[in-house]
Motif scaffolding. Structure first.
Motif, PDB file in Angstrom:
ATOM      1  N   MET A   1       0.747  -1.120   0.059  1.00  0.00           N
ATOM      2  CA  MET A   1      -0.139  -0.030  -0.017  1.00  0.00           C
ATOM      3  C   MET A   1       0.901   1.134  -0.139  1.00  0.00           C
ATOM      4  O   MET A   1       2.270   1.143   0.522  1.00  0.00           O
ATOM      5  CB  MET A   1      -0.879   0.043   1.260  1.00  0.00           C
ATOM      6  CG  MET A   1      -1.911  -1.065   1.360  1.00  0.00           C
ATOM      7  SD  MET A   1      -3.014  -0.972   2.744  1.00  0.00           S
ATOM      8  CE  MET A   1      -3.462  -2.854   2.990  1.00  0.00           C
TER       9      MET A   1
ATOM     10  N   VAL B   1       0.877   5.146   0.980  1.00  0.00           N
ATOM     11  CA  VAL B   1       0.128   6.394   1.729  1.00  0.00           C
ATOM     12  C   VAL B   1       0.846   7.836   1.275  1.00  0.00           C
ATOM     13  O   VAL B   1       1.993   7.864   1.046  1.00  0.00           O
ATOM     14  CB  VAL B   1       0.569   6.377   3.108  1.00  0.00           C
ATOM     15  CG1 VAL B   1      -0.293   7.292   3.812  1.00  0.00           C
ATOM     16  CG2 VAL B   1      -0.137   4.858   3.626  1.00  0.00           C
TER      17      VAL B   1
ATOM     18  N   GLY C   1       2.778   1.405   3.464  1.00  0.00           N
ATOM     19  CA  GLY C   1       1.747   1.197   4.354  1.00  0.00           C
ATOM     20  C   GLY C   1       1.515  -0.467   4.658  1.00  0.00           C
ATOM     21  O   GLY C   1       1.731  -1.198   3.532  1.00  0.00           O
TER      22      GLY C   1
ATOM     23  N   ILE D   1      -4.264   1.688   8.742  1.00  0.00           N
ATOM     24  CA  ILE D   1      -3.335   1.485   7.924  1.00  0.00           C
ATOM     25  C   ILE D   1      -1.993   1.918   8.599  1.00  0.00           C
ATOM     26  O   ILE D   1      -1.844   3.267   8.855  1.00  0.00           O
ATOM     27  CB  ILE D   1      -3.214   1.953   6.424  1.00  0.00           C
ATOM     28  CG1 ILE D   1      -4.827   1.579   5.747  1.00  0.00           C
ATOM     29  CG2 ILE D   1      -2.113   1.586   5.472  1.00  0.00           C
ATOM     30  CD1 ILE D   1      -4.890   0.023   5.708  1.00  0.00           C
TER      31      ILE D   1
ATOM     32  N   ILE E   1       1.646   3.193   9.046  1.00  0.00           N
ATOM     33  CA  ILE E   1       2.848   3.698   8.029  1.00  0.00           C
ATOM     34  C   ILE E   1       4.330   3.350   8.490  1.00  0.00           C
ATOM     35  O   ILE E   1       4.392   3.758   9.618  1.00  0.00           O
ATOM     36  CB  ILE E   1       2.657   5.377   7.978  1.00  0.00           C
ATOM     37  CG1 ILE E   1       1.179   5.722   7.591  1.00  0.00           C
ATOM     38  CG2 ILE E   1       3.362   6.256   7.092  1.00  0.00           C
ATOM     39  CD1 ILE E   1       0.839   7.372   7.775  1.00  0.00           C
TER      40      ILE E   1
ATOM     41  N   VAL F   1      -4.634   6.432   0.586  1.00  0.00           N
ATOM     42  CA  VAL F   1      -4.060   5.139   0.624  1.00  0.00           C
ATOM     43  C   VAL F   1      -4.565   4.420  -0.634  1.00  0.00           C
ATOM     44  O   VAL F   1      -5.478   4.313  -1.064  1.00  0.00           O
ATOM     45  CB  VAL F   1      -4.709   4.152   1.894  1.00  0.00           C
ATOM     46  CG1 VAL F   1      -3.850   2.791   1.891  1.00  0.00           C
ATOM     47  CG2 VAL F   1      -4.363   5.081   2.989  1.00  0.00           C
TER      48      VAL F   1
END
Length: 373
Positions: free
Chosen positions: A223, A225, A237, A257, A259, A275
């Motif tokens: 992911m 961010v 993330g 989520i 970081i 995100v």
């Protein structure tokens, strides 16, 4: 004059015959369109969720005793250290209770001293045969009771002193005050939340997930961010928390989520964050704008421009996932084709179009603008 008039009809007939021999050429409409060159990339279409930067740990602090707030010592946004006073209650009641507990301790000590004197006196009388063994045992029991009462009085005094200390609310960790729900002069109950403290350190993004994307979120390999305040920067993330039930109003699942390597100086609390959850479609794929897709008879098609003749042809394609204004083409294109992206509903097979705005804009460029890194 008669000869001239006689020749005039012949001249007109010749002109008419010439006009009939040279017919006008048919007009062919050349329609202007926009296009891109389809190119494969390893990027994928993913879902993007908006959220808010929050602290990993957040405490809702309250007094451990009831009372009237005498002073508020911090403001919303104040940076505090562990043990720093935040609020203070009026301590008069607790002070009186400590004084009363101290008096009980003094009284208990006096009873212990008296019980010891009585025991010593009984022992002396027993030695002279003026007291019985039962009287001695009774005095020992009275001393034990007096000492037990002293221990209870000491414990009660310690509890009252602790209670007086509870009139000062202190920070349980380093952090930032994010909310204050009580003011000076207000009477609060024991345990009532009055200050919210966000701890320094780890940062997360709180987002909401529709039920149709839960599996995708759980299986996401990575992911990204990003925040509006720092365009062009992103952080890795990972999913840390996913609520087991939906919100009663939005019917979405709350998720957190985490970081990685978050800098609290850059990622401040309350910032609007985005995100991007990658949705892997297998190997490399072609990304096109949604405006390039033509739906006919339940089938998806795109217009392909012949670079030599500038004429268009219809080609059926199979689509993958879509995000915002772009979509993945799972099959039907090989890459390198010039695809019409605007005006697709106004074209006919074999129609000639204006030379496409070539080439700098490729599917990779569309991916970077539409997919959002």
């Amino acid at each position: 004059m008669r000869v001239q008039w006689a020749l005039a009809p012949l001249a007109m007939a010749g002109l008419l015959a010439g006009c009939q021999r040279h017919e006008a050429e048919p007009y062919e409409e050349i329609r202007p369109v926009q296009s891109i060159v389809a190119g494969r990339s390893a990027g994928t279409v993913g879902a993007r969720y908006s959220g808010e930067v929050v602290a990993r740990y957040e405490s809702r602090l309250g007094f451990r005793t009831a009372g009237k707030i005498a002073a508020r010592l911090v403001e919303v946004g104040s940076a505090v250290k562990r043990g720093q006073p935040l609020m203070r209650l009026s301590p008069e009641q607790e002070v009186l209770q400590v004084v009363a507990a101290g008096a009980d301790v003094d009284a208990a000590r006096s009873r212990v001293a008296q019980a010891r004197i009585d025991l010593q006196r009984t022992e002396a009388l027993l030695a002279r045969q003026f007291a019985s063994r039962a009287e001695l045992d009774q005095q020992k029991l009275a001393l034990d009771q007096a000492e037990a009462q002293l221990r209870a009085a000491l414990a009660q005094r310690q509890a009252q002193e602790n209670q007086r200390g509870y009139t000062v609310l202190t920070a349980d960790r380093d952090g930032v005050v994010t909310a204050i729900t009580a003011e000076a002069g207000q009477v609060v109950a024991a345990g009532q939340s009055v200050v919210t403290l966000a701890a320094d350190g780890d940062r997360e993004v709180a987002i909401s997930i529709p039920e149709s994307r839960l599996d995708e979120l759980r299986q996401a390999r990575g992911m990204q961010v990003s925040v509006w305040a720092h365009p062009g920067r992103s952080w890795n993330g990972e999913l840390r928390e996913l609520a087991p039930g939906t919100d009663s109003v939005t019917r979405t699942y709350s998720a957190r989520i985490a970081i990685r390597n978050a800098d609290p100086q850059l990622l401040r609390l309350g910032m609007t964050a985005s995100v991007l959850v990658s949705n892997v479609e297998g190997a490399s794929a072609i990304r096109l704008p949604l405006t390039a897709i033509l739906d006919r008879d339940g089938q998806r098609h795109v217009w392909i421009v012949d670079p030599k003749s500038s004429r268009v042809g219809l080609r059926q394609v199979a689509l993958g996932s879509a995000e915002a204004d772009s979509v993945l083409v799972a099959s039907g294109l090989n890459g390198g084709e010039t695809v019409v992206t605007a005006g697709v509903h106004m074209l006919q097979p074999g129609q000639r179009v204006k030379p496409p705005v070539a080439a700098a804009e490729t599917a990779d460029a569309a991916a970077s603008s539409g997919g959002g890194k």
